[in-house]
Design a protein around this motif. Structure first.
Motif, PDB file in Angstrom:
ATOM      1  N   VAL A   8      31.607  17.877  16.802  1.00  0.00           N
ATOM      2  CA  VAL A   8      30.943  17.636  18.084  1.00  0.00           C
ATOM      3  C   VAL A   8      29.425  17.708  17.831  1.00  0.00           C
ATOM      4  N   SER A   9      28.711  16.670  18.249  1.00  0.00           N
ATOM      5  CA  SER A   9      27.242  16.606  18.060  1.00  0.00           C
ATOM      6  C   SER A   9      26.577  17.020  19.355  1.00  0.00           C
ATOM      7  N   VAL A  10      25.661  18.051  19.239  1.00  0.00           N
ATOM      8  CA  VAL A  10      24.983  18.578  20.430  1.00  0.00           C
ATOM      9  C   VAL A  10      23.494  18.723  20.123  1.00  0.00           C
ATOM     10  N   VAL A  11      22.670  18.824  21.213  1.00  0.00           N
ATOM     11  CA  VAL A  11      21.222  19.010  21.074  1.00  0.00           C
ATOM     12  C   VAL A  11      20.873  20.318  21.748  1.00  0.00           C
ATOM     13  N   VAL A  12      20.262  21.245  20.972  1.00  0.00           N
ATOM     14  CA  VAL A  12      19.882  22.550  21.502  1.00  0.00           C
ATOM     15  C   VAL A  12      18.430  22.792  21.060  1.00  0.00           C
ATOM     16  N   ALA A  13      17.558  23.100  22.038  1.00  0.00           N
ATOM     17  CA  ALA A  13      16.116  23.372  21.782  1.00  0.00           C
ATOM     18  C   ALA A  13      15.448  22.199  21.047  1.00  0.00           C
ATOM     19  N   GLY A  14      15.822  20.988  21.365  1.00  0.00           N
ATOM     20  CA  GLY A  14      15.223  19.798  20.798  1.00  0.00           C
ATOM     21  C   GLY A  14      15.745  19.448  19.438  1.00  0.00           C
ATOM     22  N   GLN A  15      16.756  20.173  18.960  1.00  0.00           N
ATOM     23  CA  GLN A  15      17.310  19.879  17.643  1.00  0.00           C
ATOM     24  C   GLN A  15      18.792  19.512  17.804  1.00  0.00           C
ATOM     25  N   LEU A  42      13.131  29.783  29.346  1.00  0.00           N
ATOM     26  CA  LEU A  42      12.230  30.789  28.794  1.00  0.00           C
ATOM     27  C   LEU A  42      10.920  30.133  28.307  1.00  0.00           C
ATOM     28  N   VAL A  43      11.023  28.947  27.705  1.00  0.00           N
ATOM     29  CA  VAL A  43       9.814  28.251  27.217  1.00  0.00           C
ATOM     30  C   VAL A  43       8.881  27.930  28.377  1.00  0.00           C
ATOM     31  N   ARG A  50       9.935  27.484  21.214  1.00  0.00           N
ATOM     32  CA  ARG A  50      11.387  27.303  21.315  1.00  0.00           C
ATOM     33  C   ARG A  50      12.134  28.290  20.394  1.00  0.00           C
ATOM     34  N   GLU A  51      11.539  28.624  19.222  1.00  0.00           N
ATOM     35  CA  GLU A  51      12.197  29.542  18.313  1.00  0.00           C
ATOM     36  C   GLU A  51      12.351  30.934  18.947  1.00  0.00           C
ATOM     37  N   ARG A  52      11.274  31.452  19.556  1.00  0.00           N
ATOM     38  CA  ARG A  52      11.323  32.759  20.213  1.00  0.00           C
ATOM     39  C   ARG A  52      12.304  32.729  21.377  1.00  0.00           C
ATOM     40  N   ALA A  53      12.269  31.609  22.139  1.00  0.00           N
ATOM     41  CA  ALA A  53      13.176  31.487  23.272  1.00  0.00           C
ATOM     42  C   ALA A  53      14.609  31.439  22.783  1.00  0.00           C
ATOM     43  N   ALA A  54      14.876  30.793  21.647  1.00  0.00           N
ATOM     44  CA  ALA A  54      16.222  30.724  21.094  1.00  0.00           C
ATOM     45  C   ALA A  54      16.699  32.108  20.666  1.00  0.00           C
ATOM     46  N   VAL A  55      15.788  32.912  20.071  1.00  0.00           N
ATOM     47  CA  VAL A  55      16.168  34.264  19.654  1.00  0.00           C
ATOM     48  C   VAL A  55      16.513  35.121  20.876  1.00  0.00           C
ATOM     49  N   LEU A  56      15.677  35.070  21.885  1.00  0.00           N
ATOM     50  CA  LEU A  56      15.951  35.852  23.100  1.00  0.00           C
ATOM     51  C   LEU A  56      17.258  35.430  23.762  1.00  0.00           C
ATOM     52  N   THR A  57      17.478  34.119  23.768  1.00  0.00           N
ATOM     53  CA  THR A  57      18.737  33.619  24.359  1.00  0.00           C
ATOM     54  C   THR A  57      19.938  34.126  23.565  1.00  0.00           C
ATOM     55  N   ALA A  58      19.794  34.109  22.213  1.00  0.00           N
ATOM     56  CA  ALA A  58      20.885  34.628  21.374  1.00  0.00           C
ATOM     57  C   ALA A  58      21.114  36.103  21.645  1.00  0.00           C
ATOM     58  N   MET A  59      20.044  36.882  21.820  1.00  0.00           N
ATOM     59  CA  MET A  59      20.183  38.299  22.122  1.00  0.00           C
ATOM     60  C   MET A  59      20.847  38.528  23.490  1.00  0.00           C
ATOM     61  N   ASP A  60      20.442  37.685  24.443  1.00  0.00           N
ATOM     62  CA  ASP A  60      21.097  37.798  25.771  1.00  0.00           C
ATOM     63  C   ASP A  60      22.601  37.569  25.659  1.00  0.00           C
ATOM     64  N   TYR A  61      22.952  36.504  24.915  1.00  0.00           N
ATOM     65  CA  TYR A  61      24.388  36.225  24.742  1.00  0.00           C
ATOM     66  C   TYR A  61      25.083  37.343  23.970  1.00  0.00           C
ATOM     67  N   ALA A  62      24.363  37.898  22.973  1.00  0.00           N
ATOM     68  CA  ALA A  62      24.951  39.009  22.217  1.00  0.00           C
ATOM     69  C   ALA A  62      25.155  40.221  23.129  1.00  0.00           C
TER      70      ALA A  62
END
Length: 235
Positions: A8-15, A42-43, A50-62
């Motif tokens: 499955v191909s997806v786009v997350v944080a512009g990647q 968050l951005v 986007r990198e910092r926002a991705a880390v925070l999002t990962a922490m929220d999910y964790a």
């Protein structure tokens, strides 16, 4: 397992990312879309990369995942308590069922005893009625027997009250004269026999004077001697 997985191909944080998973494509895209929306939020709101926002999002999910695991563990403990309570209730229910069966058996026994008592009472009442009927019949028979006894007593009293016939006066023996001696023939004399009468306990024995007179003469050997004749034959 790998044969069942899909790409499955997806786009997350512009990647763009290619995900190999055994889940459905829709499920993967919904997760990627939710993560991308959080990072973009968050951005925009915090002016971070986007990198910092991705880390925070990962922490929220964790964090959500840890909370979910804790909630699941709590739910499991609660379920365990529920299971123990259910087992206790089942044991209690089994005891109640046993008690119910005992009470039901006792109830049926009491019903049977009551029916037996009712049958005994009916039989006893019937026997009492029969006994009373027999007693009434015997009393009626006794009453009739007493009436017959009283009737016989009254009849016997009436018989005792009947006056006895007066005794006939004894006739004095007539003296024998010379004329009697001339015509007396013991062989030709008719002996008067008294009529036989039924004996009566109130009747006395009477002797016929004529019969006694003839018997006395016969015992003495008395015979007629013709010395004189008042008749003559015409030859």
């Amino acid at each position: 397992m790998e044969n069942n997985k899909i790409k499955v191909s997806v786009v997350v944080a512009g990647q763009r990312f290619t995900i190999l998973t055994d889940k459905s494509e829709k499920y993967v895209r919904d997760i990627a879309s939710e993560i991308d929306a959080r990072i973009n939020s968050l951005v925009v709101s915090s002016n971070m990369t986007r990198e910092r926002a991705a880390v925070l999002t990962a922490m929220d999910y964790a964090d959500d995942s840890v909370l979910d695991r804790e909630n699941i563990a709590a739910v499991k403990e609660q379920i365990k308590d529920y299971v123990q309570e259910i087992e206790r209730l089942q044991d209690n229910n089994a005891k109640l069922v046993s008690d119910y069966n005992l009470l039901k058996a006792e109830y049926e026994r009491l019903i049977e005893e009551r029916q037996t008592a009712q049958n005994f009472e009916e039989n006893a009442k019937k026997a009492l009625d029969d006994s009373q009927a027999q007693i009434a019949s015997l009393q009626e028979q006794l009453k009739k027997a007493n009436e017959q006894i009283d009737s016989l007593k009254n009849q016997q009293t009436a018989d005792d009250d009947i006056p006895l016939p007066e005794e006939a006066p004894e006739e004095q023996e007539k003296p024998i004269t010379a004329e009697d001696d001339l015509f007396f023939d013991p062989e030709e004399e008719e002996v008067i026999k008294p009529e036989k009468k039924k004996k009566n306990r109130h009747e006395h024995h009477h002797v016929n004077p004529y019969q006694q007179k003839a018997k006395d003469k016969e015992q003495k050997g008395y015979t007629q001697q013709r010395q004189y004749s008042f008749f003559e034959l015409d030859e």
